[in-house]
Design an enzyme around this catalytic site. Structure first.
Site, short mmCIF file in Angstrom:
data_model
loop_
_atom_site.label_atom_id
_atom_site.label_comp_id
_atom_site.label_asym_id
_atom_site.label_seq_id
_atom_site.Cartn_x
_atom_site.Cartn_y
_atom_site.Cartn_z
N THR A 29 7.41 -6.95 -5.87
CA THR A 29 6.47 -5.99 -5.29
C THR A 29 5.41 -6.80 -4.53
OG1 THR A 29 4.69 -5.89 -6.95
CG2 THR A 29 6.73 -4.74 -7.48
N GLU A 30 4.58 -6.09 -3.77
CA GLU A 30 3.53 -6.79 -3.03
C GLU A 30 2.58 -7.53 -3.98
OE1 GLU A 30 3.34 -3.31 -1.00
OE2 GLU A 30 3.94 -4.16 0.92
N TYR A 31 2.16 -6.85 -5.04
CA TYR A 31 1.25 -7.49 -6.00
C TYR A 31 1.93 -8.65 -6.72
CZ TYR A 31 -2.74 -4.29 -5.82
OH TYR A 31 -3.86 -3.60 -5.45
N GLU A 32 3.18 -8.47 -7.04
CA GLU A 32 3.91 -9.51 -7.77
C GLU A 32 3.96 -10.80 -6.94
OE1 GLU A 32 7.78 -8.20 -8.86
OE2 GLU A 32 8.32 -10.06 -9.86
N ASP A 72 -2.98 0.21 -12.39
CA ASP A 72 -4.41 -0.05 -12.60
C ASP A 72 -4.67 -0.23 -14.10
OD1 ASP A 72 -4.38 0.49 -9.94
OD2 ASP A 72 -5.65 2.27 -10.01
N GLU A 97 8.95 5.52 -8.42
CA GLU A 97 7.91 4.52 -8.65
C GLU A 97 6.56 5.22 -8.61
OE1 GLU A 97 5.98 0.21 -7.34
OE2 GLU A 97 7.18 1.26 -5.86
N GLU A 126 2.06 7.90 -4.68
CA GLU A 126 0.84 7.11 -4.46
C GLU A 126 -0.33 8.07 -4.30
OE1 GLU A 126 -0.27 3.88 -4.45
OE2 GLU A 126 -2.16 4.85 -3.93
N ASP A 128 0.61 -8.19 -14.19
CA ASP A 128 0.06 -9.54 -14.37
C ASP A 128 -1.03 -9.50 -15.45
OD1 ASP A 128 -1.56 -7.87 -12.61
OD2 ASP A 128 -2.90 -9.61 -12.59
N LYS A 167 -11.76 -0.10 -19.63
CA LYS A 167 -12.65 0.51 -20.64
C LYS A 167 -11.84 1.38 -21.61
CE LYS A 167 -16.86 0.69 -17.90
NZ LYS A 167 -16.86 1.05 -16.47
N1 SAH Z 1 3.18 -1.00 -7.03
C1 SAH Z 1 2.50 -1.74 -5.97
C2 SAH Z 1 1.00 -1.45 -5.95
C3 SAH Z 1 0.25 -1.82 -7.21
S1 SAH Z 1 -1.46 -1.35 -7.17
C4 SAH Z 1 2.75 -3.22 -6.14
O1 SAH Z 1 3.17 -3.64 -7.22
O2 SAH Z 1 2.54 -3.97 -5.18
C5 SAH Z 1 -1.40 0.18 -8.07
C6 SAH Z 1 -1.18 1.37 -7.13
O3 SAH Z 1 -1.06 2.52 -7.93
C7 SAH Z 1 -2.36 1.64 -6.21
O4 SAH Z 1 -1.89 1.79 -4.89
C8 SAH Z 1 -3.00 2.92 -6.75
O5 SAH Z 1 -3.61 3.69 -5.75
C9 SAH Z 1 -1.80 3.59 -7.37
N2 SAH Z 1 -2.15 4.46 -8.50
C10 SAH Z 1 -2.91 4.11 -9.55
N3 SAH Z 1 -3.06 5.13 -10.41
C11 SAH Z 1 -2.35 6.16 -9.89
C12 SAH Z 1 -2.13 7.50 -10.31
N4 SAH Z 1 -2.68 7.98 -11.42
N5 SAH Z 1 -1.36 8.28 -9.53
C13 SAH Z 1 -0.82 7.82 -8.38
N6 SAH Z 1 -1.00 6.56 -7.92
C14 SAH Z 1 -1.76 5.74 -8.67
#
Ligand code: SAH
Length: 212
Positions: free
Chosen positions: A192-195, A117, A43, A68, A153, A121
Site C-alpha cells: 500500500t502507499e503507507y506500507e 487510523d 478495502e 474512503e 506499522d 485515546k
Molecule cells: N490504506 C491506505 C491509506 C491508509 S491511511 C494505505 O495503506 O496506504 C487510512 C485511510 O483510511 C485514510 O485515507 C482515512 O481517511 C481512511 N479512513 C479512516 N477511518 C475511516 C472510516 N471510518 N471510514 C472510511 N475511511 C476511513
C-alpha cells in the site's frame, strides 16, 4: 490521511462513473451492480487507492470496492481510474461505521484494513477499524469462511487488534510482527502507499489474517 482541500474534488466525485453514489441502494444487489457473481472484496480506508487498484488489475475474476471517507483523498483514486479504468472496481465515499447499510449478509468475501487510523485515546477505541464494535459489523457482511486482512506499522494498534479477537469471537489464522521478513506471509504481498513509506524507513509492518 487527509489532503488539503482540493478544489473541485467533491464535484469530480459526484460526476464520476467509478463511484457508487447511492451505496445504500446496492445492499443485497452487489452481483447485479458488477454484473457477475464473482466474490466481492472491500478495502476500508483505501486512501489514494493504489493497493486496491493493483489487486483489481491482478485479479479480474474478483470484484473490489474501495471505501474512503475523504473526498480529497478519493479524488486521487478517481484520477488514476480515469487514466487506467478497471471494470471490477468501484469506489464509495463513506464512513466505515455505515458498512452494514451498504452490504447485506454474506455479500463480502474478504475485508482489507491497511494502515487504519490508530485513534490512540482510550475513549476513541470504538472508532478503531479492528475494534470489537467493527468486528461485529464485519461479521454481519462477511461470508461464513470470509477473512479480514489487517496491516499496520502501529505496534499499539496491532496489540489492541489482537486483544479484540477473543472477546469478539474471531480466530487468529496468521500473524507476523515483521511482514517484510516473513517469507510465507510476504508471498504475493501487495504494497500500500503507507506500507511503502513506512517500510522504506525501516519500520516493521505488522499483519494478521483472521476468520470466525
Ligand atoms: N490504506 C491506505 C491509506 C491508509 S491511511 C494505505 O495503506 O496506504 C487510512 C485511510 O483510511 C485514510 O485515507 C482515512 O481517511 C481512511 N479512513 C479512516 N477511518 C475511516 C472510516 N471510518 N471510514 C472510511 N475511511 C476511513
Amino acid at each position: 490521511m487527509r489532503l488539503r482541500n482540493i478544489t473541485g474534488s467533491r464535484e469530480a466525485i459526484a460526476d464520476s462513473i467509478y463511484v457508487i453514489h447511492e451505496p445504500r441502494s446496492c445492499r443485497g444487489r452487489w452481483r447485479e451492480i458488477f454484473g457477475n457473481d464473482h466474490p466481492v472484496r472491500v478495502e476500508i480506508g483505501m486512501g489514494k487507492g493504489r493497493f486496491i487498484m493493483d489487486l483489481a488489475k491482478m485479479n479480474p475474476d474478483i470484484n473490489y470496492v474501495g471505501i474512503e471517507k475523504y473526498s480529497s483523498v478519493l479524488f486521487r483514486g478517481i484520477q488514476k481510474m480515469e487514466a487506467d479504468p478497471l471494470v471490477n472496481l468501484f469506489f464509495i465515499r463513506m464512513e466505515a461505521e455505515e458498512i452494514t447499510e451498504v452490504f447485506g449478509r454474506g455479500e463480502v468475501d474478504r475485508i482489507y484494513l491497511n494502515f487504519s487510523d490508530p485513534w490512540p485515546k482510550d475513549r476513541h477505541a470504538k472508532r478503531r477499524l479492528p475494534s470489537r464494535e467493527f468486528l461485529r459489523r464485519y461479521d454481519e457482511i462477511l461470508v461464513r469462511d470470509g477473512v479480514i486482512e489487517f496491516k499496520t506499522d502501529n505496534a499499539d494498534l496491532f496489540q489492541f487488534a489482537l486483544e479484540e479477537l477473543e472477546p469478539a469471537g474471531w480466530h487468529l489464522d496468521q500473524m507476523t510482527r515483521d511482514l517484510h521478513r516473513d517469507e510465507e506471509m510476504m508471498r504475493g504481498n501487495v504494497m500500500t502507499e503507507y506500507e511503502e513509506r513506512f517500510s522504506s524507513r525501516g519500520a516493521p509492518i505488522y499483519k494478521y489474517i483472521i476468520s470466525r
